[in-house]
Design a protein around this motif. Structure first.
Motif, mmCIF file in Angstrom:
data_model
loop_
_atom_site.group_PDB
_atom_site.id
_atom_site.type_symbol
_atom_site.label_atom_id
_atom_site.label_comp_id
_atom_site.label_asym_id
_atom_site.label_seq_id
_atom_site.Cartn_x
_atom_site.Cartn_y
_atom_site.Cartn_z
ATOM 1 N N CYS A 187 120.233 -0.716 -11.023
ATOM 2 C CA CYS A 187 121.457 -0.932 -11.806
ATOM 3 C C CYS A 187 121.959 0.365 -12.430
ATOM 4 O O CYS A 187 123.160 0.519 -12.680
ATOM 5 N N LYS A 188 121.054 1.310 -12.688
ATOM 6 C CA LYS A 188 121.419 2.553 -13.354
ATOM 7 C C LYS A 188 122.100 3.548 -12.413
ATOM 8 O O LYS A 188 122.722 4.504 -12.877
ATOM 9 N N HIS A 189 121.982 3.326 -11.118
ATOM 10 C CA HIS A 189 122.455 4.334 -10.158
ATOM 11 C C HIS A 189 123.494 3.809 -9.160
ATOM 12 O O HIS A 189 124.294 4.601 -8.657
ATOM 13 N N ALA A 190 123.485 2.514 -8.853
ATOM 14 C CA ALA A 190 124.372 1.964 -7.817
ATOM 15 C C ALA A 190 125.243 0.854 -8.389
ATOM 16 O O ALA A 190 124.728 -0.070 -9.036
ATOM 17 N N ALA A 229 121.866 9.186 -5.520
ATOM 18 C CA ALA A 229 122.104 9.560 -6.916
ATOM 19 C C ALA A 229 120.920 10.332 -7.485
ATOM 20 O O ALA A 229 121.096 11.331 -8.211
ATOM 21 N N LYS A 230 119.706 9.898 -7.151
ATOM 22 C CA LYS A 230 118.518 10.590 -7.659
ATOM 23 C C LYS A 230 118.396 11.979 -7.054
ATOM 24 O O LYS A 230 117.985 12.926 -7.747
ATOM 25 N N ALA A 244 122.582 -0.579 -1.835
ATOM 26 C CA ALA A 244 122.323 -0.182 -3.219
ATOM 27 C C ALA A 244 121.141 0.770 -3.314
ATOM 28 O O ALA A 244 121.171 1.758 -4.064
ATOM 29 N N GLU A 245 120.090 0.490 -2.551
ATOM 30 C CA GLU A 245 118.916 1.373 -2.558
ATOM 31 C C GLU A 245 119.255 2.756 -1.994
ATOM 32 O O GLU A 245 118.782 3.780 -2.490
ATOM 33 N N GLY A 296 126.459 3.635 -12.063
ATOM 34 C CA GLY A 296 125.905 2.393 -11.530
ATOM 35 C C GLY A 296 126.668 1.190 -12.052
ATOM 36 O O GLY A 296 127.897 1.190 -12.129
ATOM 37 N N CYS A 297 125.936 0.156 -12.439
ATOM 38 C CA CYS A 297 126.556 -1.024 -13.046
ATOM 39 C C CYS A 297 126.979 -0.674 -14.468
ATOM 40 O O CYS A 297 126.163 -0.206 -15.273
#
Length: 355
Positions: free
Chosen positions: A310-313, A347-348, A340-341, A296-297
């Protein structure tokens, strides 16, 4: 920074254009020497510098500033991306073409003493590349070196002296004269004043500004000293862990830093007023390894504004206000937020399948 092509400034007004520059260093296994990973020193950096202007490049130690500068000059080969000087792709040139271009792009190193040969007198150090590239006829060589030295504040009788006989500030003037002697268009200044006393720093900065005004030079100024960057730069780019997180004109970015990392970085600038209240933002933890950056970021592990997305995208590079670019989910528009969503959902799902 492809979106910046919409800028009203004409394309020809840019001397240097860097697009999605990538420089990775392979990590080799100890026995079979296989590549087991990469140190992502520069990871998709884009920016442009107008002719006759200075761009400051700032960030913590290890963020990739110096690697970016050296890769732009092709002192090391890129992993990906493009670098154009005067519209010419530097990495598309063959060895002979690159040799002809070398005088047009120079570098001033951080440590002036280690970048000067202890076995050569100053006149030969400044003139060695001048003679190699045939900048002036041999009959005019000595007078030419004298003129270059005088422009840089070095008396002609210094020619026969050696680097160990000079102070740090004088050595840096010698390095600047060596670069200037080749009549460059573009100079990378890699922390050129960080090893100098404050009073000497001011002299070197004023010399660089005077040379820029006299000869129309364009600088990429890499530094940790934000006060110096604010003084000398027309635009400023902020790097974190190999990526550009914010870019704007100097006045705009110092007056209104948008990215939380930039805000924390700028809060460390000392204010010469004992009564002034400084709101210092202390970052938690240390900068992650560029060999294994966070998903992510990249800044989310230390950011007080961290959200789940922020943790994934990874955030998109967006123009938040005119001429002010930022990569942060706090400033996502509707399209960036939707993308991003979607990336977070993918990612999840991947994590759930792996688990």
């Amino acid at each position: 920074m492809q979106e910046m092509n919409n800028n009203p400034v004409r394309q020809s007004d840019y001397l240097l254009e860097v697009e999605n520059l990538v420089k990775w260093f392979p990590i080799k296994s100890s026995f079979f020497k296989r590549t087991v990973g990469n140190v992502k020193a520069v990871d998709g950096v884009s920016f442009k510098i107008r002719r006759g202007e200075t761009m400051g490049l700032v960030g913590e130690s290890g963020c990739g500033k110096s690697t970016c500068g050296r890769t732009i000059l092709r002192l090391q080969e890129k992993t990906g991306g493009e670098v154009r000087l005067n519209g010419q792709d530097i990495f598309a040139l063959n060895k002979e073409q690159l040799r002809k271009l070398r005088p047009r792009m120079q570098i001033v190193f951080q440590d002036p003493y280690s970048s000067l040969s202890p076995r050569l007198p100053i006149g030969e150090i400044i003139g060695e590349a001048v003679r190699e590239h045939g900048i002036v006829p041999q009959g005019e060589f000595d007078d030419y070196i004298t003129r270059v030295m005088e422009v840089c504040g070095l008396p002609p009788y210094y020619k026969d002296r050696y680097p160990h006989e000079f102070s740090g500030g004088q050595r840096q003037r010698i390095c600047i004269a060596r670069a200037l002697a080749l009549s460059p268009d573009f100079i990378v200044c890699d922390e050129p004043v960080s090893a100098l006393d404050v009073s000497i720093q001011a002299q070197i900065i004023n010399l660089l500004k005077k040379l820029q005004a006299d000869f129309g030079l364009t600088y990429l100024f890499i530094s940790h000293d934000l006060s110096v960057v604010e003084h000398i730069s027309d635009t400023v780019g902020v790097m974190y862990l190999g990526s550009m997180v914010e870019y704007a004109e100097t006045g705009k970015i110092f007056a209104n830093p948008l990215n939380p990392y930039t805000q924390a970085l700028f809060s460390a600038i000392p204010i010469p007023d004992p009564d002034a209240h400084i709101h210092r933002i202390i970052l938690q933890g240390s900068i992650p390894s560029p060999a294994n950056p966070p998903s992510g970021c990249k800044f989310h592990t230390r950011c007080s504004h961290c959200m789940e997305v922020c943790k994934h995208a990874a955030p998109k590079w967006l123009e938040v206000e005119e001429g002010h670019w930022c990569a942060c989910h706090l400033y996502d528009d509707a399209q960036a937020k939707a993308e991003a969503e979607e990336a977070m959902a993918r990612a999840k799902r991947s994590q759930a399948q792996a688990g």
